[in-house]
Design an enzyme around this catalytic site. Structure first.
Site, PDB file in Angstrom:
ATOM      1  N   GLU A  17       2.414 -23.485 -66.575  1.00 10.47           N
ATOM      2  CA  GLU A  17       1.507 -24.637 -66.474  1.00 10.47           C
ATOM      3  C   GLU A  17       0.597 -24.734 -67.699  1.00 10.47           C
ATOM      4  O   GLU A  17      -0.450 -25.383 -67.661  1.00 10.47           O
ATOM      5  CB  GLU A  17       0.654 -24.524 -65.204  1.00 10.47           C
ATOM      6  CG  GLU A  17      -0.325 -23.355 -65.174  1.00 10.47           C
ATOM      7  CD  GLU A  17       0.275 -22.082 -64.590  1.00 10.47           C
ATOM      8  OE1 GLU A  17      -0.492 -21.270 -64.064  1.00 10.47           O
ATOM      9  OE2 GLU A  17       1.506 -21.911 -64.661  1.00 10.47           O
ATOM     10  N   ASP A  75       6.916 -29.274 -60.243  1.00  7.07           N
ATOM     11  CA  ASP A  75       7.590 -29.784 -61.440  1.00  7.07           C
ATOM     12  C   ASP A  75       7.166 -31.226 -61.707  1.00  7.07           C
ATOM     13  O   ASP A  75       6.965 -31.632 -62.860  1.00  7.07           O
ATOM     14  CB  ASP A  75       9.105 -29.727 -61.265  1.00  7.07           C
ATOM     15  CG  ASP A  75       9.650 -28.301 -61.325  1.00  7.07           C
ATOM     16  OD1 ASP A  75       8.886 -27.398 -61.725  1.00  7.07           O
ATOM     17  OD2 ASP A  75      10.822 -28.106 -60.968  1.00  7.07           O
ATOM     18  N   HIS A  78       7.795 -26.326 -54.983  1.00 11.93           N
ATOM     19  CA  HIS A  78       8.034 -26.189 -56.416  1.00 11.93           C
ATOM     20  C   HIS A  78       8.560 -27.476 -57.046  1.00 11.93           C
ATOM     21  O   HIS A  78       8.295 -27.744 -58.227  1.00 11.93           O
ATOM     22  CB  HIS A  78       9.010 -25.038 -56.675  1.00 11.93           C
ATOM     23  CG  HIS A  78       8.397 -23.691 -56.448  1.00 11.93           C
ATOM     24  ND1 HIS A  78       7.625 -23.067 -57.402  1.00 11.93           N
ATOM     25  CD2 HIS A  78       8.421 -22.866 -55.372  1.00 11.93           C
ATOM     26  CE1 HIS A  78       7.197 -21.901 -56.929  1.00 11.93           C
ATOM     27  NE2 HIS A  78       7.672 -21.760 -55.697  1.00 11.93           N
ATOM     28  N   ASN A 113       1.981 -25.494 -56.038  1.00  5.68           N
ATOM     29  CA  ASN A 113       3.333 -25.083 -55.628  1.00  5.68           C
ATOM     30  C   ASN A 113       3.362 -24.640 -54.166  1.00  5.68           C
ATOM     31  O   ASN A 113       4.275 -25.002 -53.413  1.00  5.68           O
ATOM     32  CB  ASN A 113       3.838 -23.955 -56.527  1.00  5.68           C
ATOM     33  CG  ASN A 113       4.342 -24.453 -57.866  1.00  5.68           C
ATOM     34  OD1 ASN A 113       4.844 -25.575 -57.972  1.00  5.68           O
ATOM     35  ND2 ASN A 113       4.213 -23.636 -58.889  1.00  5.68           N
ATOM     36  N   ASP A 124      -4.613 -25.638 -69.478  1.00  9.00           N
ATOM     37  CA  ASP A 124      -4.034 -24.957 -68.328  1.00  9.00           C
ATOM     38  C   ASP A 124      -4.357 -25.744 -67.063  1.00  9.00           C
ATOM     39  O   ASP A 124      -5.504 -26.176 -66.872  1.00  9.00           O
ATOM     40  CB  ASP A 124      -4.590 -23.529 -68.214  1.00  9.00           C
ATOM     41  CG  ASP A 124      -3.835 -22.700 -67.189  1.00  9.00           C
ATOM     42  OD1 ASP A 124      -2.783 -22.149 -67.549  1.00  9.00           O
ATOM     43  OD2 ASP A 124      -4.303 -22.621 -66.029  1.00  9.00           O
TER      44      ASP A 124
END
Length: 283
Positions: free
Chosen positions: A205, A179, A175, A170, A162
């Site tokens: 994630e 990505d 965002h 973010n 994680d």
């Protein structure tokens, strides 16, 4: 009839009961040299060696029973390339009712096969990172669990991964940058993993890795190496560095597990302990 046969795209062949050529339609011309498909040559020579025995058996069955079957196989062309074919065989009977010839009509389905393969890959792939998606990863985990249970694999392990504080990534960078960070982690995983290892994106994630042949200490060592690699390698987006760390939970895939999800749950619990203990660590 000849005008039809000689102007269709399908490949039409008339064979004797031994599979020797009596006639090949002009559609064979672009695929094979004329001397290779002349009358009296074996129709099985251009069939891929791995498919040849099966196709010969189907042909013999057609001759014996008078009933043809549809079959898929591969042609090996003169340049070594492979074309996938689908063929229908039909028996021709003489005046006494015996099979005297077989007509085989073949269609090139190479593009169809490629499309099917592309669709399977799309269905199994996370479009953002290019890693296997959750559904495909769980299927791989089930296969690995079965290998361990059968004793084909001495041991295996699973990692749950994680990204720490990903919401902050973010919120700080946007965002699109988030990505980019996910793709960066996927690329780092590919660099560190062995060819036999199976990574996957579980969603958001969260990622996972199957490590065949790895016991718990070996899996922990690998996880620690990956953790350090991520911490030391910043993702770059629009000339801005994105610092990133990960937490990892490690578990063995045990032969006694009733279901593969049991190993996944253990790794998931270990992951949450790693996060509760301060993140950027392996548990």
């Amino acid at each position: 009839f000849r005008a039809i046969v000689e102007n269709v795209g399908d490949l039409v062949a008339v064979l004797d009961t031994d599979g020797q050529r009596l006639y090949n339609s002009p559609a064979y011309g672009p695929l094979f040299r004329e001397k290779d498909i002349r009358e009296g040559t074996s129709s099985f020579m251009e069939v891929h060696p791995d498919d040849r025995e099966r196709i010969q058996a189907l042909f013999r069955k057609t001759v014996e029973t008078g009933i043809g079957e549809c079959a898929q196989f591969r042609f090996v062309l003169k340049d070594g390339s492979i074309r996938f074919m689908e063929s229908d065989g039909r028996a021709i009977h003489d005046a006494d009712g015996k099979v005297s010839k077989v007509v085989v009509i073949s269609r090139d389905i190479t593009e169809q096969k490629q499309l099917e393969a592309d669709l399977r890959e799309l269905a199994a792939t996370d479009m953002l990172t290019g890693l296997p998606n959750r559904r495909h990863f769980l299927a791989q985990l089930e296969q690995e669990k079965a290998r361990v249970s059968r004793g084909e694999e001495r041991c295996a392990a699973i990692l749950m991964i994680d990204i720490d504080h990903f919401k902050l990534v973010n919120d700080t960078h946007g965002h699109v940058a988030g990505d980019h960070a996910l793709k960066h982690l996927a690329a780092l995983m590919r660099q560190v993993l062995r060819k036999i290892d199976s990574p996957g994106r579980m969603g958001g994630e969260e990622f996972a890795v199957i490590l065949p042949g790895a016991d718990l200490p070996a899996a922990e060592t690998f996880a620690e190496r990956l953790r350090k690699r991520v911490a030391e390698s910043q993702a770059m987006y629009q000339q801005r560095p994105i610092a990133m760390t990960i937490s990892i939970g490690v578990s063995e895939i045990k032969a006694g597990d009733a279901r593969s999800e049991e190993a996944l749950s253990r790794a998931d619990r270990a992951l949450y302990r790693a996060k509760d203990s301060g993140r950027n660590r392996v548990t």
